[in-house]
Write a protein that holds these residues in place. Structure first.
Motif, PDB file in Angstrom:
ATOM      1  N   SER A 208       4.117 -47.514 -37.208  1.00  0.00           N
ATOM      2  CA  SER A 208       4.587 -48.600 -36.345  1.00  0.00           C
ATOM      3  C   SER A 208       6.099 -48.539 -36.163  1.00  0.00           C
ATOM      4  CB  SER A 208       4.182 -49.955 -36.936  1.00  0.00           C
ATOM      5  OG  SER A 208       2.783 -50.079 -37.008  1.00  0.00           O
ATOM      6  N   ALA A 209       6.806 -48.200 -37.235  1.00  0.00           N
ATOM      7  CA  ALA A 209       8.265 -48.070 -37.135  1.00  0.00           C
ATOM      8  C   ALA A 209       8.639 -46.941 -36.187  1.00  0.00           C
ATOM      9  CB  ALA A 209       8.868 -47.835 -38.514  1.00  0.00           C
ATOM     10  N   LEU A 212       8.100 -48.255 -32.759  1.00  0.00           N
ATOM     11  CA  LEU A 212       9.170 -49.196 -32.437  1.00  0.00           C
ATOM     12  C   LEU A 212      10.449 -48.466 -32.075  1.00  0.00           C
ATOM     13  CD1 LEU A 212      10.286 -52.092 -32.316  1.00  0.00           C
ATOM     14  CD2 LEU A 212      10.753 -51.913 -34.770  1.00  0.00           C
ATOM     15  N   GLY A 213      10.765 -47.417 -32.840  1.00  0.00           N
ATOM     16  CA  GLY A 213      11.961 -46.650 -32.531  1.00  0.00           C
ATOM     17  C   GLY A 213      11.880 -46.002 -31.164  1.00  0.00           C
ATOM     18  N   THR A 215      10.126 -47.105 -28.622  1.00  0.00           N
ATOM     19  CA  THR A 215      10.248 -48.176 -27.633  1.00  0.00           C
ATOM     20  C   THR A 215      11.709 -48.576 -27.436  1.00  0.00           C
ATOM     21  OG1 THR A 215       8.055 -49.023 -28.207  1.00  0.00           O
ATOM     22  CG2 THR A 215       9.550 -50.527 -27.057  1.00  0.00           C
ATOM     23  N   LEU A 216      12.430 -48.734 -28.532  1.00  0.00           N
ATOM     24  CA  LEU A 216      13.842 -49.116 -28.437  1.00  0.00           C
ATOM     25  C   LEU A 216      14.652 -48.031 -27.738  1.00  0.00           C
ATOM     26  CD1 LEU A 216      14.460 -50.718 -31.951  1.00  0.00           C
ATOM     27  CD2 LEU A 216      14.123 -51.889 -29.765  1.00  0.00           C
ATOM     28  N   ARG A 219      13.917 -48.286 -24.021  1.00  0.00           N
ATOM     29  CA  ARG A 219      14.585 -49.452 -23.422  1.00  0.00           C
ATOM     30  C   ARG A 219      16.087 -49.241 -23.298  1.00  0.00           C
ATOM     31  NH1 ARG A 219      10.885 -53.781 -23.631  1.00  0.00           N
ATOM     32  NH2 ARG A 219       8.871 -52.792 -23.239  1.00  0.00           N
ATOM     33  N   PHE A 282      15.174 -55.213 -26.747  1.00  0.00           N
ATOM     34  CA  PHE A 282      13.892 -54.918 -26.124  1.00  0.00           C
ATOM     35  C   PHE A 282      13.935 -55.057 -24.600  1.00  0.00           C
ATOM     36  CE2 PHE A 282      12.595 -55.712 -30.464  1.00  0.00           C
ATOM     37  CZ  PHE A 282      11.598 -54.768 -30.656  1.00  0.00           C
TER      38      PHE A 282
END
Length: 309
Positions: A208-209, A212-213, A215-216, A219, A282
């Protein structure tokens, strides 16, 4: 309870073994690194491109936009043609729709590109502001921002998929052990608190991390492209302040509940600086005030250069 626990353990052990066999088979059948890289790269690009095209078509169908007649709006097309010629682009279609907030977006469609405009923009903006806004969207088409970002995100998701496949055998095994232990001791709901359950939680947290990385990162790249499109629009029109005024006008009339698609910027109220900073991370678009400040600084720099000369 013991029978159920053993059955669950056997089922997840089979899943773990099957995923392990799959990994071993793929490893044995692997081509040379160059061929493997080309195959993975080509597949990623193919799926990313298909996803981009399908997504664009779906978005257009949801917007229910209509093409602006050129004969009835020669002034609008005069601005468009001038900007397109300056940027060495084929003039895209101008599609008009009614959205819940004033908004504009560039769509890299199959065939001829399009710029979608909310009908209220024609009343809200003056000629210079409209030209700045239109140049911003043309800048996105010029650099193929939507396509590039989609392909990059698809490539990163493919990498995460490979990682998930690699950790599948241990994840299935520890899940089976956690569920079996919980059933054997008569408390099936306690499996996340068992040692195997905690190991699985750590593995899931790591994946998940990673997501998330990614995704960031995506963005952050999107926000940089917005700044780049602002700079390009200011360069082409020579009026950065006009685009800044357009952004301010749109912000003042925006509805923060807009959720169909990303607006020209991201707007919303947060309760604290910490929440606002998290929201910025985000966000696909920079804060309007940051964009306006950059555009005004560009205008001030241009005036200083003229005075020095």
């Amino acid at each position: 309870m013991l029978l159920v626990g053993v059955s669950v353990l056997a089922f997840y052990s089979l899943l773990s073994y099957g995923s392990y066999v799959l990994l071993v088979t793929l490893w044995r059948l692997r081509p040379d690194p160059v061929t493997a890289g080309l195959v993975v790269g080509a597949t990623t690009v193919l799926f990313g491109y298909a996803s981009f095209r399908v997504g664009t078509r779906r978005l257009l169908s949801r917007l229910d936009a209509r093409e602006l007649p050129r004969t009835e709006y020669p002034g609008v097309y005069g601005i468009l043609d001038g900007l397109a010629a300056e940027m060495d682009l084929d003039a895209p279609r101008i599609l008009v729709t009614r959205l819940s907030v004033p908004n504009a977006m560039a769509l890299d469609t199959a065939g001829r590109d399009a710029v979608v405009l909310d009908a209220s923009l024609f009343r809200l903006l003056d000629r210079e502001e409209f030209a700045g806004l239109l140049a911003h969207e043309l800048a996105h088409l010029e650099s193929k921002d939507s396509l590039v970002q989609t392909l990059a995100f698809t490539a990163l998701q493919t990498a995460v998929g490979f990682v998930s496949l690699l950790v599948a055998p241990p994840v299935f095994l520890v899940t089976g052990l956690a569920l079996a232990a919980a059933w054997v001791r008569g408390d099936p709901a306690s499996w996340p608190r068992t040692l195997p359950g905690r190991v699985r939680a750590r593995i899931e947290a790591a994946v998940s991390a990673l997501m998330l990385g990614i995704t960031l990162l995506a963005r952050a790249h999107s926000r940089r492209r917005e700044f780049a499109a602002d700079d390009r629009a200011a360069e082409v029109t020579g009026r950065p302040v006009a685009l800044a005024r357009a952004l301010r006008k749109i912000e003042r009339t925006a509805d923060p509940q807009f959720g169909l698609l990303s607006p020209l910027w991201v707007y919303g109220e947060v309760e604290s600086e910490e929440e606002r900073a998290l929201s910025d991370l985000f966000s696909t678009h920079p804060r309007t005030e940051d964009r306006v400040e950059r555009l005004r600084s560009r205008a001030d720099s241009g005036r200083t250069e003229i005075r020095v000369r």
